[in-house]
Design a protein around this motif. Structure first.
Motif, PDB file in Angstrom:
ATOM      1  N   ALA B  77     -24.284 -45.226   5.332  1.00 57.05           N
ATOM      2  CA  ALA B  77     -25.661 -44.961   5.750  1.00 57.05           C
ATOM      3  C   ALA B  77     -26.182 -46.022   6.722  1.00 57.05           C
ATOM      4  O   ALA B  77     -27.343 -45.958   7.111  1.00 57.05           O
ATOM      5  N   GLY B  78     -25.349 -46.980   7.110  1.00 56.19           N
ATOM      6  CA  GLY B  78     -25.793 -47.988   8.058  1.00 56.19           C
ATOM      7  C   GLY B  78     -26.620 -49.065   7.374  1.00 56.19           C
ATOM      8  O   GLY B  78     -26.904 -49.005   6.179  1.00 56.19           O
ATOM      9  N   ALA B  79     -27.014 -50.073   8.186  1.00 55.44           N
ATOM     10  CA  ALA B  79     -27.757 -51.200   7.620  1.00 55.44           C
ATOM     11  C   ALA B  79     -29.116 -50.749   7.114  1.00 55.44           C
ATOM     12  O   ALA B  79     -29.662 -51.318   6.167  1.00 55.44           O
ATOM     13  N   GLU B  80     -29.670 -49.711   7.752  1.00 52.69           N
ATOM     14  CA  GLU B  80     -30.993 -49.234   7.338  1.00 52.69           C
ATOM     15  C   GLU B  80     -30.951 -48.604   5.950  1.00 52.69           C
ATOM     16  O   GLU B  80     -31.959 -48.536   5.259  1.00 52.69           O
ATOM     17  N   GLY B  81     -29.771 -48.121   5.583  1.00 49.97           N
ATOM     18  CA  GLY B  81     -29.623 -47.493   4.271  1.00 49.97           C
ATOM     19  C   GLY B  81     -29.796 -48.473   3.130  1.00 49.97           C
ATOM     20  O   GLY B  81     -29.981 -48.062   1.986  1.00 49.97           O
ATOM     21  N   MET B  82     -29.742 -49.788   3.431  1.00 48.11           N
ATOM     22  CA  MET B  82     -29.865 -50.786   2.369  1.00 48.11           C
ATOM     23  C   MET B  82     -31.234 -50.732   1.704  1.00 48.11           C
ATOM     24  O   MET B  82     -31.435 -51.305   0.647  1.00 48.11           O
ATOM     25  N   LYS B  83     -32.187 -50.031   2.343  1.00 47.64           N
ATOM     26  CA  LYS B  83     -33.482 -49.825   1.720  1.00 47.64           C
ATOM     27  C   LYS B  83     -33.308 -49.069   0.402  1.00 47.64           C
ATOM     28  O   LYS B  83     -34.083 -49.223  -0.516  1.00 47.64           O
ATOM     29  N   PHE B  84     -32.294 -48.223   0.349  1.00 51.18           N
ATOM     30  CA  PHE B  84     -32.072 -47.404  -0.835  1.00 51.18           C
ATOM     31  C   PHE B  84     -31.099 -48.047  -1.801  1.00 51.18           C
ATOM     32  O   PHE B  84     -30.630 -47.388  -2.719  1.00 51.18           O
ATOM     33  N   PHE B  85     -30.796 -49.333  -1.568  1.00 51.85           N
ATOM     34  CA  PHE B  85     -29.798 -49.976  -2.421  1.00 51.85           C
ATOM     35  C   PHE B  85     -30.154 -49.933  -3.906  1.00 51.85           C
ATOM     36  O   PHE B  85     -29.294 -49.622  -4.728  1.00 51.85           O
ATOM     37  N   PRO B  86     -31.416 -50.220  -4.265  1.00 54.24           N
ATOM     38  CA  PRO B  86     -31.738 -50.171  -5.711  1.00 54.24           C
ATOM     39  C   PRO B  86     -31.422 -48.813  -6.328  1.00 54.24           C
ATOM     40  O   PRO B  86     -30.836 -48.741  -7.407  1.00 54.24           O
ATOM     41  N   LEU B  87     -31.783 -47.748  -5.626  1.00 53.25           N
ATOM     42  CA  LEU B  87     -31.513 -46.398  -6.147  1.00 53.25           C
ATOM     43  C   LEU B  87     -30.018 -46.162  -6.307  1.00 53.25           C
ATOM     44  O   LEU B  87     -29.543 -45.734  -7.368  1.00 53.25           O
ATOM     45  N   VAL B  88     -29.273 -46.464  -5.241  1.00 50.50           N
ATOM     46  CA  VAL B  88     -27.838 -46.165  -5.262  1.00 50.50           C
ATOM     47  C   VAL B  88     -27.125 -47.019  -6.298  1.00 50.50           C
ATOM     48  O   VAL B  88     -26.270 -46.533  -7.048  1.00 50.50           O
ATOM     49  N   PHE B  89     -27.504 -48.305  -6.375  1.00 54.34           N
ATOM     50  CA  PHE B  89     -26.856 -49.194  -7.331  1.00 54.34           C
ATOM     51  C   PHE B  89     -27.155 -48.746  -8.763  1.00 54.34           C
ATOM     52  O   PHE B  89     -26.273 -48.744  -9.624  1.00 54.34           O
ATOM     53  N   THR B  90     -28.407 -48.357  -8.992  1.00 53.82           N
ATOM     54  CA  THR B  90     -28.774 -47.884 -10.328  1.00 53.82           C
ATOM     55  C   THR B  90     -27.967 -46.651 -10.702  1.00 53.82           C
ATOM     56  O   THR B  90     -27.432 -46.559 -11.809  1.00 53.82           O
ATOM     57  N   LEU B  91     -27.881 -45.704  -9.760  1.00 55.86           N
ATOM     58  CA  LEU B  91     -27.123 -44.485 -10.042  1.00 55.86           C
ATOM     59  C   LEU B  91     -25.677 -44.816 -10.366  1.00 55.86           C
ATOM     60  O   LEU B  91     -25.118 -44.336 -11.354  1.00 55.86           O
ATOM     61  N   PHE B  92     -25.057 -45.655  -9.528  1.00 56.51           N
ATOM     62  CA  PHE B  92     -23.644 -45.975  -9.723  1.00 56.51           C
ATOM     63  C   PHE B  92     -23.418 -46.647 -11.068  1.00 56.51           C
ATOM     64  O   PHE B  92     -22.550 -46.239 -11.847  1.00 56.51           O
ATOM     65  N   MET B  93     -24.210 -47.675 -11.351  1.00 53.19           N
ATOM     66  CA  MET B  93     -23.994 -48.418 -12.590  1.00 53.19           C
ATOM     67  C   MET B  93     -24.273 -47.547 -13.806  1.00 53.19           C
ATOM     68  O   MET B  93     -23.546 -47.585 -14.796  1.00 53.19           O
ATOM     69  N   PHE B  94     -25.316 -46.718 -13.726  1.00 50.67           N
ATOM     70  CA  PHE B  94     -25.656 -45.872 -14.865  1.00 50.67           C
ATOM     71  C   PHE B  94     -24.541 -44.867 -15.143  1.00 50.67           C
ATOM     72  O   PHE B  94     -24.074 -44.739 -16.280  1.00 50.67           O
ATOM     73  N   ILE B  95     -24.085 -44.187 -14.102  1.00 50.22           N
ATOM     74  CA  ILE B  95     -23.054 -43.160 -14.308  1.00 50.22           C
ATOM     75  C   ILE B  95     -21.754 -43.803 -14.769  1.00 50.22           C
ATOM     76  O   ILE B  95     -21.104 -43.323 -15.707  1.00 50.22           O
ATOM     77  N   LEU B  96     -21.397 -44.918 -14.136  1.00 54.04           N
ATOM     78  CA  LEU B  96     -20.144 -45.586 -14.521  1.00 54.04           C
ATOM     79  C   LEU B  96     -20.190 -46.039 -15.978  1.00 54.04           C
ATOM     80  O   LEU B  96     -19.252 -45.793 -16.753  1.00 54.04           O
ATOM     81  N   THR B  97     -21.296 -46.677 -16.359  1.00 56.95           N
ATOM     82  CA  THR B  97     -21.386 -47.192 -17.729  1.00 56.95           C
ATOM     83  C   THR B  97     -21.408 -46.069 -18.743  1.00 56.95           C
ATOM     84  O   THR B  97     -20.741 -46.136 -19.778  1.00 56.95           O
ATOM     85  N   VAL B  98     -22.160 -45.018 -18.423  1.00 58.57           N
ATOM     86  CA  VAL B  98     -22.251 -43.893 -19.338  1.00 58.57           C
ATOM     87  C   VAL B  98     -20.882 -43.224 -19.504  1.00 58.57           C
ATOM     88  O   VAL B  98     -20.461 -42.892 -20.613  1.00 58.57           O
ATOM     89  N   ASN B  99     -20.153 -43.072 -18.395  1.00 54.99           N
ATOM     90  CA  ASN B  99     -18.810 -42.487 -18.467  1.00 54.99           C
ATOM     91  C   ASN B  99     -17.878 -43.351 -19.303  1.00 54.99           C
ATOM     92  O   ASN B  99     -17.089 -42.852 -20.106  1.00 54.99           O
ATOM     93  N   MET B 100     -17.949 -44.677 -19.074  1.00 55.61           N
ATOM     94  CA  MET B 100     -17.037 -45.576 -19.773  1.00 55.61           C
ATOM     95  C   MET B 100     -17.361 -45.635 -21.269  1.00 55.61           C
ATOM     96  O   MET B 100     -16.457 -45.645 -22.100  1.00 55.61           O
ATOM     97  N   ILE B 101     -18.651 -45.644 -21.598  1.00 57.60           N
ATOM     98  CA  ILE B 101     -19.034 -45.665 -23.010  1.00 57.60           C
ATOM     99  C   ILE B 101     -18.561 -44.383 -23.679  1.00 57.60           C
ATOM    100  O   ILE B 101     -18.088 -44.393 -24.820  1.00 57.60           O
ATOM    101  N   GLY B 102     -18.627 -43.267 -22.938  1.00 56.65           N
ATOM    102  CA  GLY B 102     -18.195 -41.994 -23.502  1.00 56.65           C
ATOM    103  C   GLY B 102     -16.727 -41.956 -23.855  1.00 56.65           C
ATOM    104  O   GLY B 102     -16.296 -41.121 -24.647  1.00 56.65           O
ATOM    105  N   LEU B 103     -15.934 -42.858 -23.276  1.00 59.86           N
ATOM    106  CA  LEU B 103     -14.497 -42.862 -23.554  1.00 59.86           C
ATOM    107  C   LEU B 103     -14.168 -43.517 -24.887  1.00 59.86           C
ATOM    108  O   LEU B 103     -13.067 -43.364 -25.402  1.00 59.86           O
TER     109      LEU B 103
END
Lengths: 179, 249
Positions: B77-103
């Motif tokens: 998304a380019g350097a300007e996309g870093m504005k959305f970093f909190p959203l993207v990071f939250t999504l990634f960490m949440f989905i990853l953790t939830v998937n891993m806990i489910g295992l």
């Protein structure tokens, strides 16, 4: 006595063969299995080229951005921070950009699944849209027929985009591919 | 044999209240979401409290995950996309953790319910629409009009583009949900074979070694899928956000 020496010889031969096999394994890219299964060299996901292209676009577009004042201030701060970080991590950056970025999409199954869901989603949305149109406008089968076909087309477009294949429309075809 | 679908059952733990005759309950799904959030907070906030120049193991984990998501976002998304970093990071960490806990055996996999993944993907979808209109105004509609198309097939293309745009949240959510659901059912079925064969005496025990080995290797595969699906969700989010920032390419 003879048996034990024979055993030792066999063991040595075996271990040498193993070592040779390991060297061969590491030197020659695997000819078996799907190409670049574990991110092997010589393979780049179509998404990668696409993504790189978009990143280039983003850099080109930076000059022409607009928006409210606070947003501009925020982006300016981000940029100064970015340039500072860039100057400290210069060597790393250069290395990063010179070598092709390893794409973390190693599983061919995941890729296949992605493409199939893209197609199914397109068809589903088309069918849903057509059905709703039929109910609202009372044009009994026509909305469903037309929009199912359009949805199928949209699904195919989705799949082509996801696979990084340039969709028709002229020689370059990069207009839609970049998105 | 154990029911392979049983693990996805939503169980009510406590009732929080009622909204318009609809019960608002705290379920096992909510519990595991809370556990995931607590785990992420522990992993991210804990080690970064006492920052050190040479990171320890935990701090290095936090830094690695930051750099991984930041690189993904910047490259698509380019350097300007870093504005959305909190959203993207939250999504990634949440989905990853939830998937891993489910295992972990006995736990509940939050992402195996389509309502959860659909909510996440609709969040991204509406973020793209609202930010795209807010930033670009009418130019956002250029997303549906690819340049260099002859006028006589333009209406058709616009319809196809709109349908293609609308189909995004569906494929975005179904992919994560179906992968999690299918993986967990497969694991459960193969694990069920072990107990079934174990009931046949000695020969059954020997035969049960095969599904046991399969279950172990499938668990490894599921770990890969859990990470991969979180990553795919993230990179698609980045690509969609790029559309909001630069429409009409």
């Amino acid at each position: 006595m003879r048996v034990s020496t024979l055993n030792a010889m066999i063991f040595i031969k075996f271990s040498v063969a193993c070592a040779a096999a390991r060297i061969l394994d590491s030197d020659i890219p695997p000819a078996y299995g799907p190409r670049g299964f574990w991110g092997g060299e010589g393979y780049s996901h179509p998404l990668a080229a696409w993504v790189e292209g978009m990143a280039d676009d983003a850099r080109d577009e930076k000059g022409s951005e607009k928006g409210p004042a606070d947003e501009a201030a925020l982006s300016a701060r981000l940029r100064t921070l970015g340039s500072k970080l860039g100057s400290t991590q210069l060597g790393k950056k250069a290395e990063d950009s010179s070598s092709a970025r390893p794409v973390a999409d190693p599983s061919a199954m995941a890729r296949g699944f992605r493409l199939s869901t893209e197609l199914v989603a397109g068809v589903l949305v088309g069918a849903m849209f057509g059905w709703l149109l039929d109910r609202w406008l009372g044009i009994s089968p026509w909305g469903l027929i037309v929009f199912l076909l359009l949805g199928f087309a949209a699904g195919v477009v989705n799949v082509m985009r996801a696979a990084g294949v340039a969709p028709g429309s002229g020689g370059s075809g990069s207009e839609t591919n970049k998105r | 044999m154990a029911d392979p679908i049983h693990q996805f059952e939503i169980k009510k733990i406590a009732t929080l209240g009622h909204i318009g005759g609809q019960e608002i309950a705290f379920t096992n799904s909510s519990l595991f979401m809370l556990i995931a959030v607590a785990t992420i907070s522990l992993l991210m906030l804990g080690p970064t409290m006492g920052r050190r120049l040479v990171p320890g193991r935990a701090q290095s984990l936090a830094e690695l995950s930051y750099e991984f998501v930041a690189d993904t976002l910047k490259s698509s998304a380019g350097a300007e996309g870093m504005k959305f970093f909190p959203l993207v990071f939250t999504l990634f960490m949440f989905i990853l953790t939830v998937n891993m806990i489910g295992l972990i055996p006995g736990t509940f996999t939050v992402t195996s319910h389509i309502i959860v993944t659909a909510a996440l993907s609709l969040l991204v979808f509406f973020t793209v629409i609202f930010y795209g209109v807010y930033r670009n105004g009418f130019k956002f509609l250029k997303l549906f009009v690819p340049s260099g198309i002859p006028v006589y097939i333009l209406p058709l293309i616009v319809f196809i583009e709109v349908l293609s745009f609308l189909s995004r949240p569906i494929s975005h959510s179904v992919r994560l949900f179906a992968n999690m659901l299918a993986g967990h059912i497969t694991l459960k079925v193969f694990a069920g074979f072990i107990t079934m064969l174990g009931g046949f005496g000695i020969a059954g025990w020997i035969g049960a070694a095969l599904p046991l080995a399969l279950t172990v290797s499938l668990t490894a595969l599921e770990m890969l899928v859990a990470f991969l699906q979180a990553y795919v969700f993230t990179i698609l989010t980045c690509i969609y956000l790029n559309d909001a920032i630069h429409p009409g390419h």
